[in-house]
Motif scaffolding. Structure first.
Motif, short mmCIF file in Angstrom:
data_model
loop_
_atom_site.label_atom_id
_atom_site.label_comp_id
_atom_site.label_asym_id
_atom_site.label_seq_id
_atom_site.Cartn_x
_atom_site.Cartn_y
_atom_site.Cartn_z
N ILE A 82 0.96 -1.25 0.04
CA ILE A 82 -0.10 0.07 0.09
C ILE A 82 0.79 1.33 -0.10
O ILE A 82 0.34 2.34 0.20
CB ILE A 82 -0.84 -0.05 1.24
CG1 ILE A 82 0.03 -0.04 2.57
CG2 ILE A 82 -2.10 -1.10 1.17
CD1 ILE A 82 -0.98 0.53 3.66
N ASN A 83 2.23 1.08 0.11
CA ASN A 83 3.10 2.34 0.12
C ASN A 83 4.09 2.03 -0.64
O ASN A 83 4.69 0.77 -0.52
CB ASN A 83 3.32 2.53 1.48
CG ASN A 83 3.93 3.83 2.02
OD1 ASN A 83 5.06 4.11 1.44
ND2 ASN A 83 3.31 4.74 2.55
N GLU A 84 4.83 2.92 -1.40
CA GLU A 84 6.08 2.81 -2.15
C GLU A 84 7.52 3.33 -1.23
O GLU A 84 8.42 3.29 -1.94
CB GLU A 84 5.81 3.40 -3.55
CG GLU A 84 4.69 2.92 -4.33
CD GLU A 84 5.36 1.53 -4.90
OE1 GLU A 84 6.43 1.19 -5.14
OE2 GLU A 84 4.36 0.70 -5.22
N THR A 85 7.14 3.84 -0.07
CA THR A 85 8.47 4.25 0.52
C THR A 85 9.51 3.16 0.61
O THR A 85 9.06 2.29 0.84
CB THR A 85 8.18 4.95 1.75
OG1 THR A 85 7.51 4.13 2.69
CG2 THR A 85 7.12 6.21 1.73
N ASP A 86 10.67 3.76 0.68
CA ASP A 86 11.83 2.79 1.17
C ASP A 86 11.57 2.00 2.37
O ASP A 86 11.88 0.73 2.63
CB ASP A 86 13.12 3.44 1.06
CG ASP A 86 13.45 3.95 -0.44
OD1 ASP A 86 13.18 3.26 -1.45
OD2 ASP A 86 14.30 4.67 -0.56
N LYS A 87 11.16 2.99 3.19
CA LYS A 87 11.00 2.30 4.62
C LYS A 87 9.84 1.42 4.81
O LYS A 87 9.92 0.18 5.45
CB LYS A 87 10.77 3.43 5.72
CG LYS A 87 10.99 3.35 6.88
CD LYS A 87 10.76 4.50 7.82
CE LYS A 87 11.57 4.49 9.28
NZ LYS A 87 11.40 5.67 9.99
#
Length: 149
Positions: A82-87
């Motif tokens: 649901i999220n593309e951030t590295d974290k």
């Protein structure tokens, strides 16, 4: 000494169980359901994690293995990402590794390793959910744009 490791693992499991049971706090807004008959990927993740905990409490390695399989399947679900951030990707990969560690510990019939993998897995969940809340606050209208990192 094996006793301190086992005691520490069970203390960790107890703490995690308390944290997980407090997941429905009043401040958490319920999410609308797409299909009331089909549980969301997060609901399935919770059910599988509870199965693992039950297996740990009863020393049932088959339940630990089955729960770990379910957790791995959750990560593979299209709705997981649901999220593309590295974290977020880091937490997701870490969750998969912890789930695989649970499977290995169940196969090896190693209660201590399974307990530690479960605690690590749950802490990964908590950290990821915290990250997602921070991302949401940053993106919220009227936000200062500064996340609490």
């Amino acid at each position: 000494m094996k006793l301190p490791v086992r005691s520490a693992a069970w203390v960790g499991i107890t703490v995690v169980a308390v944290l997980v049971s407090g997941a429905g706090r009043a401040g958490d807004a319920p999410k609308p359901k797409d299909d009331p008959k089909k549980p969301t990927v997060m609901q399935r993740k919770l059910a599988h994690a509870q199965k693992v905990l039950e297996g740990l409490a009863t020393n049932d390695f088959k339940k630990i293995d089955t729960g770990a399989d379910g957790l791995i399947e959750c990560v593979k679900d299209a709705t997981w990402k649901i999220n593309e951030t590295d974290k977020y990707l880091l937490y997701s990969n870490e969750f998969m590794r912890r789930s695989e560690s649970l499977k290995k510990a169940a196969k090896d019939k190693n209660t201590d390793a399974a307990a530690l993998a479960y605690v690590d897995l749950t802490l990964t969940c908590v950290r990821c959910h915290q990250h997602l809340r921070e991302e949401r606050m940053t993106a919220a209208p009227g936000s200062t744009g500064v996340a609490h990192k």
